[in-house]
Write an enzyme that holds these catalytic residues in place. Structure first.
Site, mmCIF file in Angstrom:
data_model
loop_
_atom_site.group_PDB
_atom_site.id
_atom_site.type_symbol
_atom_site.label_atom_id
_atom_site.label_comp_id
_atom_site.label_asym_id
_atom_site.label_seq_id
_atom_site.Cartn_x
_atom_site.Cartn_y
_atom_site.Cartn_z
ATOM 1 N N TYR A 90 0.945 -1.081 -0.005
ATOM 2 C CA TYR A 90 -0.045 -0.010 -0.015
ATOM 3 C C TYR A 90 0.764 1.245 0.026
ATOM 4 O O TYR A 90 1.920 1.211 0.583
ATOM 5 C CB TYR A 90 -0.753 0.049 1.252
ATOM 6 C CG TYR A 90 -1.901 -0.945 1.168
ATOM 7 C CD1 TYR A 90 -3.292 -0.708 0.719
ATOM 8 C CD2 TYR A 90 -1.817 -2.242 1.884
ATOM 9 C CE1 TYR A 90 -4.255 -1.571 0.777
ATOM 10 C CE2 TYR A 90 -2.796 -3.041 2.017
ATOM 11 C CZ TYR A 90 -3.992 -2.726 1.189
ATOM 12 O OH TYR A 90 -5.126 -3.609 1.373
ATOM 13 N N TYR A 121 -0.279 -10.096 1.004
ATOM 14 C CA TYR A 121 1.104 -9.554 1.627
ATOM 15 C C TYR A 121 0.999 -10.008 2.862
ATOM 16 O O TYR A 121 0.085 -10.491 3.469
ATOM 17 C CB TYR A 121 0.673 -8.231 1.516
ATOM 18 C CG TYR A 121 -0.435 -7.545 2.038
ATOM 19 C CD1 TYR A 121 -0.772 -7.392 3.488
ATOM 20 C CD2 TYR A 121 -1.514 -7.064 1.310
ATOM 21 C CE1 TYR A 121 -1.865 -6.788 3.879
ATOM 22 C CE2 TYR A 121 -2.626 -6.388 1.997
ATOM 23 C CZ TYR A 121 -2.949 -6.438 3.116
ATOM 24 O OH TYR A 121 -4.132 -5.957 3.550
ATOM 25 N N ARG A 129 -2.319 -12.037 3.881
ATOM 26 C CA ARG A 129 -3.778 -11.508 3.363
ATOM 27 C C ARG A 129 -3.897 -12.100 2.104
ATOM 28 O O ARG A 129 -3.114 -11.898 1.130
ATOM 29 C CB ARG A 129 -3.948 -10.361 3.465
ATOM 30 C CG ARG A 129 -4.044 -9.380 4.823
ATOM 31 C CD ARG A 129 -5.294 -9.933 5.681
ATOM 32 N NE ARG A 129 -6.625 -9.932 4.832
ATOM 33 C CZ ARG A 129 -7.388 -8.804 4.487
ATOM 34 N NH1 ARG A 129 -7.008 -7.588 4.620
ATOM 35 N NH2 ARG A 129 -8.638 -9.317 3.908
ATOM 36 N N HIS A 149 -7.139 -8.673 -2.424
ATOM 37 C CA HIS A 149 -8.395 -8.144 -2.204
ATOM 38 C C HIS A 149 -8.294 -6.532 -2.636
ATOM 39 O O HIS A 149 -7.235 -5.826 -2.654
ATOM 40 C CB HIS A 149 -8.689 -8.371 -0.638
ATOM 41 C CG HIS A 149 -7.795 -7.690 0.085
ATOM 42 N ND1 HIS A 149 -6.569 -8.197 0.600
ATOM 43 C CD2 HIS A 149 -8.172 -6.430 0.864
ATOM 44 C CE1 HIS A 149 -6.165 -7.531 1.281
ATOM 45 N NE2 HIS A 149 -6.913 -6.305 1.494
ATOM 46 N N HIS A 165 -10.505 -3.207 -1.376
ATOM 47 C CA HIS A 165 -11.362 -2.742 -0.181
ATOM 48 C C HIS A 165 -12.695 -1.777 -0.798
ATOM 49 O O HIS A 165 -12.332 -1.003 -2.030
ATOM 50 C CB HIS A 165 -10.683 -1.861 0.942
ATOM 51 C CG HIS A 165 -9.612 -2.433 1.589
ATOM 52 N ND1 HIS A 165 -9.756 -3.263 2.657
ATOM 53 C CD2 HIS A 165 -8.513 -2.632 1.084
ATOM 54 C CE1 HIS A 165 -8.808 -3.450 3.251
ATOM 55 N NE2 HIS A 165 -7.815 -3.399 2.267
#
Length: 159
Positions: A50, A89, A99, A102, A104
């Site tokens: 991110y 990640y 995780r 995905h 959000h």
């Protein structure tokens, strides 16, 4: 605004990764389309990183990928945005915890009190078994969080 639904171009260049077109329709509990509702999305880059100062995963940042987009649904509740497939990640929740890939979603509905925050996953992800968010949803409903491939909505030799 026009262009706010495309995450594949930022800061003067094109994002790295597999381009995908994410589209769908927002309906109320009675199956009626919800027009003009704001959808905001955010995600990691293709390497699972991110663009956030608290992200300590050492995957490289993509200078041409900010990882955020937004759009409004049309009068029939349809939405669309273009992005790259995010990477998985590690997140340190337990030994070797990863995780699943995905995106959000934040959907605002007709009023702020109708806000829904959820995630969209990808088919056959090997990390579903250890994801507490995915596994917090009743098993019968988990399939609704997993995207499906729509060949008819691809762009020839591009996404």
């Amino acid at each position: 605004a026009k262009g706010e639904n495309d995450m594949t171009h930022a800061n003067g260049g094109e994002a790295q990764g597999q381009r995908i077109i994410v589209h769908g329709r927002v309906l109320d509990s009675a199956g009626k389309p919800i027009p003009d509702t704001l959808i905001e999305v955010w995600q990691a880059n293709a390497g699972g990183r991110y663009r956030h100062k608290m992200d300590s995963w050492p995957a490289p940042l993509d200078p041409h990928f900010n990882g955020v987009a937004r759009c409004l649904t049309d009068k029939h509740g349809h939405y669309e945005f273009t992005t790259i497939k995010p990477g998985a990640y590690p997140w340190g929740n337990h030994h070797n915890a990863w995780r699943p890939a995905h995106i959000h979603f934040s959907l605002f509905g007709q009023a702020f009190t109708q806000r829904l925050v959820t995630q969209m996953y990808f088919p056959d992800d090997p990390f579903f078994f250890q994801d507490p968010i995915y596994n917090s949803v009743p098993e019968a409903a988990r399939e609704r969080m997993i995207s499906t491939f729509d060949y008819d909505h691809t762009r020839d030799n591009w996404a």
